[in-house]
Write a protein that holds these residues in place. Structure first.
Motif, mmCIF file in Angstrom:
data_model
loop_
_atom_site.group_PDB
_atom_site.id
_atom_site.type_symbol
_atom_site.label_atom_id
_atom_site.label_comp_id
_atom_site.label_asym_id
_atom_site.label_seq_id
_atom_site.Cartn_x
_atom_site.Cartn_y
_atom_site.Cartn_z
ATOM 1 N N MET A 1 -39.695 59.517 15.317
ATOM 2 C CA MET A 1 -39.899 59.070 13.941
ATOM 3 C C MET A 1 -38.739 58.177 13.522
ATOM 4 S SD MET A 1 -40.436 61.399 10.508
ATOM 5 C CE MET A 1 -41.821 62.287 11.227
ATOM 6 N N SER A 2 -39.035 57.032 12.924
ATOM 7 C CA SER A 2 -38.005 56.093 12.509
ATOM 8 C C SER A 2 -37.290 56.607 11.261
ATOM 9 C CB SER A 2 -38.626 54.733 12.209
ATOM 10 O OG SER A 2 -39.426 54.806 11.041
ATOM 11 N N SER A 3 -36.134 55.989 10.954
ATOM 12 C CA SER A 3 -35.382 56.373 9.755
ATOM 13 C C SER A 3 -36.200 56.147 8.495
ATOM 14 C CB SER A 3 -34.067 55.588 9.689
ATOM 15 O OG SER A 3 -33.203 55.965 10.736
ATOM 16 N N ALA A 4 -36.961 55.038 8.466
ATOM 17 C CA ALA A 4 -37.787 54.745 7.294
ATOM 18 C C ALA A 4 -38.867 55.808 7.111
ATOM 19 C CB ALA A 4 -38.422 53.361 7.440
ATOM 20 N N GLU A 5 -39.472 56.245 8.224
ATOM 21 C CA GLU A 5 -40.491 57.286 8.149
ATOM 22 C C GLU A 5 -39.893 58.616 7.687
ATOM 23 O OE1 GLU A 5 -43.698 55.925 11.574
ATOM 24 O OE2 GLU A 5 -41.807 56.868 12.197
ATOM 25 N N LYS A 6 -38.696 58.938 8.212
ATOM 26 C CA LYS A 6 -38.029 60.174 7.786
ATOM 27 C C LYS A 6 -37.679 60.109 6.302
ATOM 28 C CE LYS A 6 -36.064 61.869 12.118
ATOM 29 N NZ LYS A 6 -34.835 62.222 12.854
ATOM 30 N N ASP A 23 -33.188 66.069 10.962
ATOM 31 C CA ASP A 23 -32.439 66.235 12.205
ATOM 32 C C ASP A 23 -31.931 64.885 12.715
ATOM 33 O OD1 ASP A 23 -32.596 69.003 12.430
ATOM 34 O OD2 ASP A 23 -34.586 68.908 13.330
ATOM 35 N N ASP A 24 -30.785 64.925 13.419
ATOM 36 C CA ASP A 24 -30.171 63.724 14.011
ATOM 37 C C ASP A 24 -29.849 62.668 12.956
ATOM 38 O OD1 ASP A 24 -30.470 64.836 16.625
ATOM 39 O OD2 ASP A 24 -32.563 64.210 16.620
ATOM 40 N N PHE A 25 -29.408 63.119 11.779
ATOM 41 C CA PHE A 25 -28.981 62.177 10.745
ATOM 42 C C PHE A 25 -27.743 61.424 11.196
ATOM 43 C CE2 PHE A 25 -26.752 61.089 6.755
ATOM 44 C CZ PHE A 25 -27.753 60.379 6.110
#
Length: 206
Positions: A1-6, A23-25
């Motif tokens: 999942m991309s950052s924008a999706e998250k 997760d994985d910020f």
């Protein structure tokens, strides 16, 4: 999942459930650097025993809260700390633009829980000073195992959400939600903070 999706998912879940786990910020390398900086600062005596309450109501009580903290701001000379502050500033601005939360600023600190410490059930939004809107915790605990404790329990209307303090994980939740840090049987690290509806220099005002 991309950052924008998250980010879109974070917006939806904060609205629907009041919390979001990202997760994985930050990367494992960033986690290592932040833990190293926290340990150096702790050894230098820059961490102080955390208390409860604000201003005139502030007090120290180990039976309620056992962590030690160091406040972080842009006077800090560590590049990785400044990068984290930039990321939180960007996240605050995006949440503000999309959720209309009236966010103006944020405050944050390193937190270290020594072995066998905890923080009993509480809310982050003070009745006498209700400027905290969104709470966040960025966990820095490498190789955290079940049984190490230190989970954060969020008390929702119909359930309790238990969040493991895994390295690189960002937890966002509404500051009025009751929560607690469960007993930590291993030294526990985080960057903890709050997004505010008033400039930090003015939060002494009601």
């Amino acid at each position: 999942m991309s950052s924008a999706e998250k980010l879109n998912l974070a917006i939806d879940q904060l609205s629907d459930t009041g919390y979001f786990i990202w997760d994985d910020f930050v990367t494992n390398e960033e986690v290592k650097k932040l833990v190293s900086i926290a340990n150096q600062s702790n050894q230098s005596g820059d961490f102080k025993k955390a208390g409860i309450g604000k201003q005139a109501l502030f007090q120290l009580d180990k039976s309620i809260r056992g962590d030690y903290i160091q406040w972080l701001d842009r006077s800090n000379q560590n590049q990785i700390v400044l990068q984290i502050l930039d990321k939180m500033e960007s996240l605050k601005n995006t949440l503000n633009e999309t959720c209309y939360l009236g966010l103006k600023d944020f405050e944050t600190h390193f937190a270290i829980y020594p072995e066998n410490t905890f923080y009993k059930k509480h809310v982050d939004r003070f009745q006498q000073n209700a400027h905290r809107v969104i709470s966040f915790v960025l966990y820095l605990n490498e190789n955290w195992q079940e049984g190490n404790g230190g989970e954060l329990a969020i008390y929702l209307e119909n359930q309790t959400e238990i969040v493991q303090p895994l390295a690189g994980r960002l937890l966002l939740f509404r500051s009025e939600l009751e929560h607690e840090v469960l007993m930590s049987y291993k030294k526990r690290y985080s960057v903890t903070g709050w997004m505010l509806d008033k400039d930090m220099s003015l939060t002494f005002l009601p």
